[in-house]
Design a protein around this motif. Structure first.
Motif, PDB file in Angstrom:
ATOM      1  N   ILE A  28       0.823  -1.211   0.000  1.00  0.00           N
ATOM      2  CA  ILE A  28       0.000   0.000   0.000  1.00  0.00           C
ATOM      3  C   ILE A  28       0.860   1.266   0.000  1.00  0.00           C
ATOM      4  O   ILE A  28       0.612   2.193  -0.770  1.00  0.00           O
ATOM      5  N   VAL A  29       1.875   1.306   0.840  1.00  0.00           N
ATOM      6  CA  VAL A  29       2.726   2.502   0.923  1.00  0.00           C
ATOM      7  C   VAL A  29       3.500   2.709  -0.372  1.00  0.00           C
ATOM      8  O   VAL A  29       3.584   3.829  -0.879  1.00  0.00           O
ATOM      9  N   ASP A  30       4.063   1.648  -0.916  1.00  0.00           N
ATOM     10  CA  ASP A  30       4.838   1.763  -2.165  1.00  0.00           C
ATOM     11  C   ASP A  30       3.980   2.278  -3.312  1.00  0.00           C
ATOM     12  O   ASP A  30       4.423   3.112  -4.109  1.00  0.00           O
ATOM     13  N   ILE A  31       2.739   1.793  -3.393  1.00  0.00           N
ATOM     14  CA  ILE A  31       1.850   2.258  -4.466  1.00  0.00           C
ATOM     15  C   ILE A  31       1.517   3.731  -4.265  1.00  0.00           C
ATOM     16  O   ILE A  31       1.609   4.525  -5.203  1.00  0.00           O
ATOM     17  N   ALA A  32       1.137   4.114  -3.048  1.00  0.00           N
ATOM     18  CA  ALA A  32       0.804   5.522  -2.789  1.00  0.00           C
ATOM     19  C   ALA A  32       2.006   6.419  -3.074  1.00  0.00           C
ATOM     20  O   ALA A  32       1.866   7.489  -3.671  1.00  0.00           O
ATOM     21  N   ALA A  33       3.194   5.967  -2.671  1.00  0.00           N
ATOM     22  CA  ALA A  33       4.406   6.771  -2.881  1.00  0.00           C
ATOM     23  C   ALA A  33       4.755   6.903  -4.361  1.00  0.00           C
ATOM     24  O   ALA A  33       5.387   7.882  -4.769  1.00  0.00           O
ATOM     25  N   SER A  34       4.313   5.956  -5.167  1.00  0.00           N
ATOM     26  CA  SER A  34       4.626   6.003  -6.598  1.00  0.00           C
ATOM     27  C   SER A  34       3.657   6.894  -7.383  1.00  0.00           C
ATOM     28  O   SER A  34       3.860   7.126  -8.572  1.00  0.00           O
ATOM     29  N   PHE A  38      -0.744  11.477  -4.344  1.00  0.00           N
ATOM     30  CA  PHE A  38      -0.875  11.055  -2.952  1.00  0.00           C
ATOM     31  C   PHE A  38       0.324  11.469  -2.102  1.00  0.00           C
ATOM     32  O   PHE A  38       0.567  10.910  -1.040  1.00  0.00           O
ATOM     33  N   SER A  39       1.063  12.486  -2.548  1.00  0.00           N
ATOM     34  CA  SER A  39       2.264  12.911  -1.820  1.00  0.00           C
ATOM     35  C   SER A  39       1.939  13.462  -0.432  1.00  0.00           C
ATOM     36  O   SER A  39       2.694  13.234   0.518  1.00  0.00           O
ATOM     37  N   THR A  40       0.816  14.136  -0.278  1.00  0.00           N
ATOM     38  CA  THR A  40       0.435  14.649   1.048  1.00  0.00           C
ATOM     39  C   THR A  40       0.103  13.491   1.978  1.00  0.00           C
ATOM     40  O   THR A  40       0.525  13.480   3.144  1.00  0.00           O
ATOM     41  N   LEU A  41      -0.627  12.515   1.478  1.00  0.00           N
ATOM     42  CA  LEU A  41      -0.945  11.339   2.283  1.00  0.00           C
ATOM     43  C   LEU A  41       0.317  10.616   2.711  1.00  0.00           C
ATOM     44  O   LEU A  41       0.465  10.238   3.878  1.00  0.00           O
ATOM     45  N   VAL A  42       1.243  10.428   1.798  1.00  0.00           N
ATOM     46  CA  VAL A  42       2.491   9.732   2.119  1.00  0.00           C
ATOM     47  C   VAL A  42       3.281  10.514   3.177  1.00  0.00           C
ATOM     48  O   VAL A  42       3.800   9.922   4.130  1.00  0.00           O
ATOM     49  N   ALA A  43       3.341  11.832   3.049  1.00  0.00           N
ATOM     50  CA  ALA A  43       4.028  12.659   4.050  1.00  0.00           C
ATOM     51  C   ALA A  43       3.355  12.504   5.417  1.00  0.00           C
ATOM     52  O   ALA A  43       4.041  12.408   6.449  1.00  0.00           O
ATOM     53  N   ALA A  44       2.032  12.446   5.426  1.00  0.00           N
ATOM     54  CA  ALA A  44       1.298  12.288   6.684  1.00  0.00           C
ATOM     55  C   ALA A  44       1.546  10.910   7.296  1.00  0.00           C
ATOM     56  O   ALA A  44       1.738  10.788   8.514  1.00  0.00           O
ATOM     57  N   VAL A  45       1.545   9.879   6.471  1.00  0.00           N
ATOM     58  CA  VAL A  45       1.814   8.516   6.952  1.00  0.00           C
ATOM     59  C   VAL A  45       3.214   8.448   7.581  1.00  0.00           C
ATOM     60  O   VAL A  45       3.401   7.847   8.650  1.00  0.00           O
ATOM     61  N   PRO A  59      -4.413  -8.313   5.495  1.00  0.00           N
ATOM     62  CA  PRO A  59      -4.830  -7.362   4.465  1.00  0.00           C
ATOM     63  C   PRO A  59      -5.520  -6.133   5.059  1.00  0.00           C
ATOM     64  O   PRO A  59      -6.127  -6.200   6.121  1.00  0.00           O
ATOM     65  N   LEU A  60      -5.422  -5.040   4.335  1.00  0.00           N
ATOM     66  CA  LEU A  60      -6.012  -3.770   4.731  1.00  0.00           C
ATOM     67  C   LEU A  60      -6.768  -3.159   3.551  1.00  0.00           C
ATOM     68  O   LEU A  60      -6.428  -3.410   2.402  1.00  0.00           O
ATOM     69  N   THR A  61      -7.746  -2.347   3.878  1.00  0.00           N
ATOM     70  CA  THR A  61      -8.425  -1.523   2.887  1.00  0.00           C
ATOM     71  C   THR A  61      -8.182  -0.081   3.283  1.00  0.00           C
ATOM     72  O   THR A  61      -8.472   0.303   4.421  1.00  0.00           O
ATOM     73  N   VAL A  62      -7.624   0.703   2.374  1.00  0.00           N
ATOM     74  CA  VAL A  62      -7.313   2.101   2.660  1.00  0.00           C
ATOM     75  C   VAL A  62      -8.162   2.994   1.769  1.00  0.00           C
ATOM     76  O   VAL A  62      -8.161   2.850   0.548  1.00  0.00           O
ATOM     77  N   PHE A  63      -8.903   3.900   2.412  1.00  0.00           N
ATOM     78  CA  PHE A  63      -9.609   4.955   1.697  1.00  0.00           C
ATOM     79  C   PHE A  63      -8.653   6.137   1.693  1.00  0.00           C
ATOM     80  O   PHE A  63      -8.481   6.817   2.709  1.00  0.00           O
ATOM     81  N   ALA A  64      -7.978   6.334   0.568  1.00  0.00           N
ATOM     82  CA  ALA A  64      -6.841   7.254   0.467  1.00  0.00           C
ATOM     83  C   ALA A  64      -7.253   8.613  -0.094  1.00  0.00           C
ATOM     84  O   ALA A  64      -7.586   8.721  -1.280  1.00  0.00           O
TER      85      ALA A  64
END
Length: 173
Positions: A28-34, A38-45, A59-64
């Motif tokens: 999940i993190v790698d996809i968001a970071a790519s 979603f750069s703001t979300l990644v910075a927040a994470v 497994p997780l479900t993320v509403f991003a």
């Protein structure tokens, strides 16, 4: 002209909803970071020290929330939340966007229909989030009554699934 806009809209949607085999091998993190949106979300994470949790087995479900969703918050909110002294509040907000388990759009729609037009799901933060259908779209309603539409569904990851949403949802706490 309308036909061209429609075709471009469909092509864009297909591009963003199509999960490639390469994406399925990323977490999940790698996809968001790519994804630039979603750069703001990644910075927040990262600021909330949730990277390891979201890279875990799941497994997780993320509403991003995308960057535009964070931009809708009152001016200064994101900068304030990213400060170390606000890590608890940031963690609460971010974990409110996560469900334990992998729930595709089809799973969510099935749940909504099976439960009389809506469903409640407990988030990792502990509070529930409500989902319903409106105009064929999945709409989330947070603990404060704010709504957010799923705008990109079913981005599959090795440890779950990501659904992009148009607004940041907020817990009561």
């Amino acid at each position: 002209m309308k036909k061209l806009v429609f075709i471009l809209t469909i092509a864009t949607f297909a591009f963003y909803t199509q999960t490639t085999e390469a994406q399925k091998s990323k977490d999940i993190v790698d996809i968001a970071a790519s994804m630039d949106d979603f750069s703001t979300l990644v910075a927040a994470v990262k600021a909330a020290d949730l990277v390891d949790a979201l890279k875990g087995e799941g497994p997780l479900t993320v509403f991003a929330p995308n960057n535009a969703a964070f931009d809708k918050l009152p001016k200064g909110t994101v900068a304030t939340l990213l400060k170390p002294e606000n890590k608890g509040a940031l963690t609460s907000i971010l974990t409110y966007h996560v469900l334990a388990g992998k729930y595709t759009a089809a799973d969510i729609v099935k749940s909504i229909k099976a439960n009389g037009g809506g469903f409640m799901a407990k988030t990792l933060q502990g509070e529930a989030i409500y989902g319903e259908l409106s105009g064929g779209n999945v709409i989330l309603t947070d603990s404060k009554g704010n709504k957010s539409k799923v705008i990109i569904a079913d981005v599959m990851a090795s440890n779950g699934v990501i659904h992009a949403i148009e607004n940041v949802v907020m817990p009561k706490k």
